[in-house]
Design an enzyme around this catalytic site. Sequence first.
Site, PDB file in Angstrom:
ATOM      1  N   HIS A 173      -0.234  -6.306  -8.702  1.00  0.00           N
ATOM      2  CA  HIS A 173       0.345  -7.128  -7.631  1.00  0.00           C
ATOM      3  C   HIS A 173       0.549  -6.288  -6.376  1.00  0.00           C
ATOM      4  O   HIS A 173       1.005  -5.151  -6.439  1.00  0.00           O
ATOM      5  CB  HIS A 173       1.636  -7.826  -8.055  1.00  0.00           C
ATOM      6  N   ASP A 175       4.856   0.634  -8.077  1.00  0.00           N
ATOM      7  CA  ASP A 175       5.045  -0.774  -8.457  1.00  0.00           C
ATOM      8  C   ASP A 175       4.727  -1.655  -7.260  1.00  0.00           C
ATOM      9  O   ASP A 175       5.602  -1.989  -6.484  1.00  0.00           O
ATOM     10  CB  ASP A 175       6.486  -0.960  -8.939  1.00  0.00           C
ATOM     11  N   GLU A 204       4.806 -11.186  -6.948  1.00  0.00           N
ATOM     12  CA  GLU A 204       5.152 -11.019  -8.366  1.00  0.00           C
ATOM     13  C   GLU A 204       6.634 -10.763  -8.531  1.00  0.00           C
ATOM     14  O   GLU A 204       7.284 -11.304  -9.431  1.00  0.00           O
ATOM     15  CB  GLU A 204       4.345  -9.852  -8.963  1.00  0.00           C
ATOM     16  N   GLU A 205       7.171  -9.915  -7.642  1.00  0.00           N
ATOM     17  CA  GLU A 205       8.544  -9.435  -7.842  1.00  0.00           C
ATOM     18  C   GLU A 205       9.572 -10.554  -7.846  1.00  0.00           C
ATOM     19  O   GLU A 205      10.579 -10.472  -8.533  1.00  0.00           O
ATOM     20  CB  GLU A 205       8.901  -8.379  -6.781  1.00  0.00           C
ATOM     21  N   ASP A 243       0.635  -2.852 -14.473  1.00  0.00           N
ATOM     22  CA  ASP A 243       1.895  -3.018 -13.745  1.00  0.00           C
ATOM     23  C   ASP A 243       3.038  -2.285 -14.440  1.00  0.00           C
ATOM     24  O   ASP A 243       4.167  -2.767 -14.512  1.00  0.00           O
ATOM     25  CB  ASP A 243       2.230  -4.509 -13.574  1.00  0.00           C
ATOM     26  N   HIS A 275      11.849   0.068  -8.641  1.00  0.00           N
ATOM     27  CA  HIS A 275      12.653  -0.761  -7.724  1.00  0.00           C
ATOM     28  C   HIS A 275      13.687   0.050  -6.951  1.00  0.00           C
ATOM     29  O   HIS A 275      14.753  -0.466  -6.622  1.00  0.00           O
ATOM     30  CB  HIS A 275      13.348  -1.909  -8.473  1.00  0.00           C
TER      31      HIS A 275
END
Lengths: 473, 473
Positions: A288, A300, A334-335, A363, A433
């Site tokens: 993504h 990510d 996606e997140e 991912d 994140h």
Amino acid sequence: MLTHCVILVALCLGISTGLPTKETTCDLPQALRDEIQGYKPVVNKIIESIVNGEFKGDTFRSLNTFIDKFGARMAGGPVLEKSIDYLLNEFNTLGLHNAYTEDAIIPHWVRGKESATLLSPRSKDLPILGLGTTVGTPKGGFTAEIVVVESFDELKALPDDQVRGKIVVYAEKWLGSYGDTVAYRSGSVEAAKKGAIASLIRSITQFSIASPHTGSQYYQAGVRKIPTACITVEDAEMLLRMYKSGETVRIHLEMEDYNFENTLSRNTFVEIQGREKKNTSVVVVSGHLDSWDVGVGAMDDAGGCWISWKSVEYLTKLGLVPRRTIRAALWTAEEEGIWGAKHYMTTHKDNEKEEFNLFMESDSGTFDPIGLDFSGTPEAQCIFKEVLTLMEPLNATKFVTPGGGPDINQWVDRGFPGASLINANDRYFWFHHTQGDSMMIENPESLDKGTALFAATAYVIADLSVDLPKDVK
Amino acid sequence: MLTHCVILVALCLGISTGLPTKETTCDLPQALRDEIQGYKPVVNKIIESIVNGEFKGDTFRSLNTFIDKFGARMAGGPVLEKSIDYLLNEFNTLGLHNAYTEDAIIPHWVRGKESATLLSPRSKDLPILGLGTTVGTPKGGFTAEIVVVESFDELKALPDDQVRGKIVVYAEKWLGSYGDTVAYRSGSVEAAKKGAIASLIRSITQFSIASPHTGSQYYQAGVRKIPTACITVEDAEMLLRMYKSGETVRIHLEMEDYNFENTLSRNTFVEIQGREKKNTSVVVVSGHLDSWDVGVGAMDDAGGCWISWKSVEYLTKLGLVPRRTIRAALWTAEEEGIWGAKHYMTTHKDNEKEEFNLFMESDSGTFDPIGLDFSGTPEAQCIFKEVLTLMEPLNATKFVTPGGGPDINQWVDRGFPGASLINANDRYFWFHHTQGDSMMIENPESLDKGTALFAATAYVIADLSVDLPKDVK
């Protein structure tokens, strides 16, 4: 990587879920075995060209240029869209002419100024990150006592009047895996049911240097939406100790976060069109392109995107055109809840059984590859396992089942074959994140090997005389 | 831990300095060997009581209570002074009546609001921490182009007009050790000589999760004082790449930092007065009580203070009164330049040769102890080495010479015997001077072992029939 489908995610991260791994005893026809093993020379050529040859280091360099140029690519914002335009231009420049986008509706949440300050028993700034789609506090914030719990059970056992009007702090431990722990990220729901005015959660990680970790959270219909953010592991532990020692602990919380109307973004595709089957039995390789707004989203999941689309580039440049199409898909949003991939499934559902042969995804980091996890029928498993034996030059032959990943699980769960990268990602959740998701986590050699594994696997599966069997519901 | 005396610090951290380790061939009189080995039962008793007996876990619990109560203890501020008052009361409560403070003049620097924002080639918040004693920017800050260098040599080779009016960013690599790298923290001096208006340095660490690391920096007389701060390793690497690729990189820097008049603080002492020698041949065990204003200063250096003063408490409670006094010293204002310990040396210089037998220090973490480094005459080394053999139950018998630490090196450098804790601190600089210096780094078992090592070693040295020989300049 999103919070959904946590067991499969945990599996694809090589983290124990406590579920048994089902292995199939294989009895493939000798002709098919021979056919697969016949790909050895071409697989070796693909690997050699990427790991030691003309493409060596290119995945990293290209990724680095992109990351330095765009940084974080939050869904709903202009940077993600500009980065898609850049890639379309890049594909064209590289001679990859089968590139296009498809619109997808996505959410649009924007982080504003956020702060939390411990006021008593002493003063301390508490670094926070609002969780995706959180509402803000009233302007100026509010000050409230906190209630600290280590589990949902502990919260549920409390009388409502001990929670009402307070801020619930979840100081849950890392429960052995991301999948086991991440449910606390939507802890605002249970807190709100008890009358809390906000909830803070211990960041979902095994290790911290005072790093808050953002991520998606989901409100529940009918339950009041309250502001919710993550705090550091260190501060969660401290607040827990203070609270348990009987102190009255008060925090001032101020969050300016905004949920706007849904907006349009794009899933981005670049493909090698198959020499026999163009729009049927496609092999999808994917990651993504969107990221959180902290850090630069290199791990990510730009890394996953790059090993996917670079596979298409290198196979094209090597003149290797398989029977079936290989489609690199760079999903959007996606997140915030797999919006891009879900939209794609909806718009492709009419002939999806014919269209898709295999969904691959990366991912969970692009550290040194170890192998691929896989979900599919017993026969599909056997074919895939046999293909993986060819990846011995990469030392990446590990086969695990079931498999899958956040963006492909919607297909996998319905019986489509799916595979995800297994890699040496022990430290993945250290950076996940956070502001620390940077190019420093990425490594040229590991990326080369990841691209080689994706390119070679996708090529063989896309070129075989047989489709992967599937039992689609 | 401060930047001074970097070689000794590096040694005490077990980090190679490139200097040869001088070992002495020992030929101690058999009677002295026998005397030392005769302490085995009492050493075992001390260790057992702390590691498995009545004091088990107490060092951690007491430290944790203190840290949660006070948090960061910045020199010059009220929290450090309140924490000293708390300790004096705590000593009294515990029945440690030989406790007192001695005034020391210290600096008073206060961090205000600080921010750095990358404006071009793209926008990004750059987490910073001003370096101790830095001046602020003018109100509202300034925007300037940056020049990124990887070394002092690279900066010096640049024509002045390429640096004048710009912000110098040092993107020096971690050069193998703290000692080798930390000189860049005072890089503002060379930058200012070239006409730069500010300097930013890559945080001094091997590993980062986007964590800025503060620390002392020193202006040079006659050179203009310019604002100076650390940025994260990740951002330093990114800025370096952007700059080297030919981009014009611009940053807005705003720092509200304040240098006030010097003020008064206190070194804090608690001791077991020797049964024969009260104020002569004292064994000092020490750490520094002040910390930076980020994190809570648990690792740097409350842990070192606690294994020092808890040694005095446990020996007292065990009824073990050695020949000489054991004095736990909790130095003040180490971080800004060893102000407390230096002041102490000045005020005790008249009879220092008689007063001090050995200086011990712990200021490089209190992870699992491995042994002690040591500086002293060849004969003193041999005595110390023999004493260390008694620490076998702790698996902490490692002897390294030379030794020392930031607060005691001023004596060690002049020939006083000095020793510092060697511990399993591979990750020390991951947390050093960051928001991540928290109680999560501390471990009850490691602290017990550290206290046991300090208590037993100090007791034996303080009780021997002979003083440690010294050759004081």
